[in-house]
Design a protein around this motif. Structure first.
Motif, PDB file in Angstrom:
ATOM      1  N   PRO A 262       0.705  -1.104   0.060  1.00 25.54           N
ATOM      2  CA  PRO A 262      -0.062   0.269  -0.102  1.00 25.54           C
ATOM      3  C   PRO A 262       0.876   1.474   0.012  1.00 25.54           C
ATOM      4  O   PRO A 262       0.514   2.318  -0.526  1.00 25.54           O
ATOM      5  CB  PRO A 262      -0.933  -0.152   1.420  1.00 25.54           C
ATOM      6  CG  PRO A 262      -0.945  -1.708   1.384  1.00 25.54           C
ATOM      7  CD  PRO A 262       0.372  -2.141   1.208  1.00 25.54           C
ATOM      8  N   GLU A 263       1.756   1.303   0.982  1.00 26.06           N
ATOM      9  CA  GLU A 263       2.542   2.389   0.635  1.00 26.06           C
ATOM     10  C   GLU A 263       3.541   2.767  -0.566  1.00 26.06           C
ATOM     11  O   GLU A 263       3.518   4.049  -0.844  1.00 26.06           O
ATOM     12  CB  GLU A 263       3.736   2.363   1.980  1.00 26.06           C
ATOM     13  CG  GLU A 263       3.102   2.013   3.166  1.00 26.06           C
ATOM     14  CD  GLU A 263       3.003   0.306   3.478  1.00 26.06           C
ATOM     15  OE1 GLU A 263       3.656  -0.513   2.730  1.00 26.06           O
ATOM     16  OE2 GLU A 263       2.128   0.067   3.813  1.00 26.06           O
ATOM     17  N   SER A 264       4.132   1.639  -1.220  1.00 21.85           N
ATOM     18  CA  SER A 264       4.820   1.907  -2.506  1.00 21.85           C
ATOM     19  C   SER A 264       3.720   2.376  -3.534  1.00 21.85           C
ATOM     20  O   SER A 264       4.103   3.205  -4.481  1.00 21.85           O
ATOM     21  CB  SER A 264       5.556   0.919  -2.733  1.00 21.85           C
ATOM     22  OG  SER A 264       4.524  -0.309  -3.188  1.00 21.85           O
ATOM     23  N   LEU A 265       2.510   1.919  -3.353  1.00 24.78           N
ATOM     24  CA  LEU A 265       1.555   2.162  -4.449  1.00 24.78           C
ATOM     25  C   LEU A 265       1.090   3.741  -4.288  1.00 24.78           C
ATOM     26  O   LEU A 265       1.230   4.375  -5.490  1.00 24.78           O
ATOM     27  CB  LEU A 265       0.065   1.399  -4.277  1.00 24.78           C
ATOM     28  CG  LEU A 265      -0.992   1.737  -5.268  1.00 24.78           C
ATOM     29  CD1 LEU A 265      -0.345   1.359  -6.603  1.00 24.78           C
ATOM     30  CD2 LEU A 265      -2.592   1.012  -4.905  1.00 24.78           C
ATOM     31  N   ILE A 266       0.911   3.901  -2.959  1.00 25.29           N
ATOM     32  CA  ILE A 266       0.437   5.416  -2.781  1.00 25.29           C
ATOM     33  C   ILE A 266       1.685   6.545  -3.290  1.00 25.29           C
ATOM     34  O   ILE A 266       1.352   7.601  -3.822  1.00 25.29           O
ATOM     35  CB  ILE A 266       0.108   5.906  -1.262  1.00 25.29           C
ATOM     36  CG1 ILE A 266      -1.132   5.023  -0.965  1.00 25.29           C
ATOM     37  CG2 ILE A 266       0.017   7.234  -1.066  1.00 25.29           C
ATOM     38  CD1 ILE A 266      -1.527   4.998   0.453  1.00 25.29           C
ATOM     39  N   ALA A 267       2.820   5.884  -3.003  1.00 27.40           N
ATOM     40  CA  ALA A 267       3.956   6.947  -3.341  1.00 27.40           C
ATOM     41  C   ALA A 267       4.165   6.993  -4.881  1.00 27.40           C
ATOM     42  O   ALA A 267       4.061   8.202  -5.530  1.00 27.40           O
ATOM     43  CB  ALA A 267       5.456   6.025  -2.973  1.00 27.40           C
ATOM     44  N   ALA A 268       3.702   5.889  -5.556  1.00 27.13           N
ATOM     45  CA  ALA A 268       3.870   5.890  -7.149  1.00 27.13           C
ATOM     46  C   ALA A 268       2.540   6.682  -7.587  1.00 27.13           C
ATOM     47  O   ALA A 268       2.689   7.455  -8.572  1.00 27.13           O
ATOM     48  CB  ALA A 268       3.832   4.403  -7.395  1.00 27.13           C
ATOM     49  N   LEU A 269       1.530   6.873  -6.990  1.00 27.55           N
ATOM     50  CA  LEU A 269       0.535   7.583  -7.546  1.00 27.55           C
ATOM     51  C   LEU A 269       0.689   8.741  -7.388  1.00 27.55           C
ATOM     52  O   LEU A 269       0.226   9.843  -8.134  1.00 27.55           O
ATOM     53  CB  LEU A 269      -0.775   7.272  -6.577  1.00 27.55           C
ATOM     54  CG  LEU A 269      -1.483   5.871  -6.936  1.00 27.55           C
ATOM     55  CD1 LEU A 269      -2.533   5.551  -5.734  1.00 27.55           C
ATOM     56  CD2 LEU A 269      -2.353   5.947  -8.060  1.00 27.55           C
TER      57      LEU A 269
END
Length: 407
Positions: A262-269
């Motif tokens: 979840p953290e890496s997805l939010i960062a990528a978004l």
């Protein structure tokens, strides 16, 4: 310009209309249709989904199903459940849901307009879905499925229809078991009929399919196989002024994060969106704003400038999410075929997104601001098609109230 005609509807007697009227064939599977028609021998589902009257092992698309539909229709007529109008009429159809009403004109539209692109489309059709309705129409020689269409408002037409409703009693007026009101008036005075036909021919350069691309495509193909039938040169439509229509959101749920935490997805978004935490479910308030539900938390995603195309398709929110999230980050290349994604009509509410994620069935959900009628018109006018599952129209017209016989 748009060519429409009045027609002699096959329709139920007023006292039986509410029992006959059924939800469209394509919003119910076999078991749902069986449950809905249970205890109601008058349900039009016996004609639109005749498999409910056959053994479970009978294939949905076997000739036996279509022949059963034909015999059921003949029995409805023999039992005086349905009768044919004695003169050509237009019909006015008003739907009311949650206190909001919309009114359209029921008519038959020219198949030639479909082929000549006077009737505008915005979706691709699937051959197997077309074949089902082609076989159904050719067997029963009637169009039971209404094509839901739209046009740019014509003030003279708006005024005529409003006046007719105010000055005449309806044929049917009932609230269905889902709480949606259905009211239908017959327009049977020759001068009024002629005026409506002329106004469309003079003032309406195009009509737009909102819902029912497969029904329209099937009717057009059936017309080619029935060259001796004048009625088959037209197909059943209800056409709404643009101002009357509301499109609901069509949301997405996805089964996994494609290897992301979840953290890496939010960062990528954050490359394409500004992200804000929300203490409550997010129903986007404007175009290019999205809701995201992940790990019991709602977020507001707002597209950053210059991260999407401004052409009629690229500017759609479904295109933006598809390009910048589903494809780029979640690895979903084709929403039509990828089993990791599912679609949730806005009629089900945001709670359905929460339910499907919290249950563990899905990992993440996205809510949308609805496509606008103007966006739909712009895409159809440009000759483009929308991404799959872009629009959800409610309320839906009921089958069985007005049927167009073609043979």
């Amino acid at each position: 310009m748009a060519i429409i005609n009045p027609f002699k509807a096959l329709r139920p007697n007023p006292q039986q209309a509410a029992a006959v009227a059924s939800r469209p064939y394509d919003v119910l599977n076999r078991q749902e249709a069986i449950a809905e028609a249970k205890g109601n021998p008058l349900s039009f589902l016996h004609i639109t989904k005749a498999e409910i009257d056959l053994a479970d092992n009978v294939d949905l698309h076997s000739p036996e199903v279509y022949e059963k539909a034909k015999s059921n229709l003949e029995q409805f007529i023999a039992d005086n459940i349905l009768f044919t109008e004695t003169r050509d009429c237009y019909y006015i159809y008003k739907l009311v849901m949650d206190g909001r009403s919309q009114t359209g004109l029921v008519c038959v539209s020219a198949v030639d307009d479909y082929f000549n692109d006077v009737i505008k489309k915005h979706e691709y059709t699937r051959p197997e879905k077309e074949k089902d309705r082609i076989d159904h129409m050719k067997t029963i020689l009637a169009q039971t499925g209404n094509v839901f269409m739209a046009y740019n408002n014509v003030p003279e037409l708006d005024q005529l229809i409003d006046a007719w409703k105010a000055e005449h009693n309806p044929l049917y007026d009932f609230v269905a078991d889902d709480g949606i009101g259905h009211t239908i008036w017959s327009v049977n005075e020759s001068q009024m009929v002629e005026t409506i036909t002329t106004l469309f021919a003079e003032k309406v350069p195009a009509t737009y399919i909102a819902d029912g691309h497969h029904r329209a495509a099937s009717a057009a193909k059936v017309s080619k196989s029935l060259p001796g039938s004048d009625e088959a040169r037209y197909f059943l439509t209800t056409i709404f002024p643009a101002s009357e229509l509301a499109i609901l959101d069509y949301n997405r749920v996805v089964k996994d994060l494609n290897g992301h935490k979840p953290e890496s997805l939010i960062a990528a978004l954050q490359e394409d969106f500004t992200i804000t935490l929300s203490p409550e479910p997010v129903k986007p308030a404007r175009l290019h704003e999205f809701g995201m539900y992940l790990d019991k938390q709602w977020y507001i995603l707002t597209s950053r400038p210059n991260t999407y195309s401004t052409d009629p398709v690229g500017v759609l929110d479904v295109s933006i999410l598809s390009q910048n999230v589903l494809d780029k980050l979640l690895g979903i290349k084709d929403q039509r075929t990828d089993s990791r994604i599912d679609f949730v009509g806005g009629i089900r509410g945001l709670q359905e997104l929460v339910k499907r994620v919290d249950s563990g069935e899905m990992k993440i959900a996205f809510s949308f601001y609805p496509v606008t009628i103007r966006q739909l018109f712009d895409i159809a006018d440009s000759g483009n098609v929308m991404p799959p599952k872009s629009t959800w129209f409610e309320p839906k017209l009921r089958d069985g109230l007005l049927t167009h016989v073609i043979g």
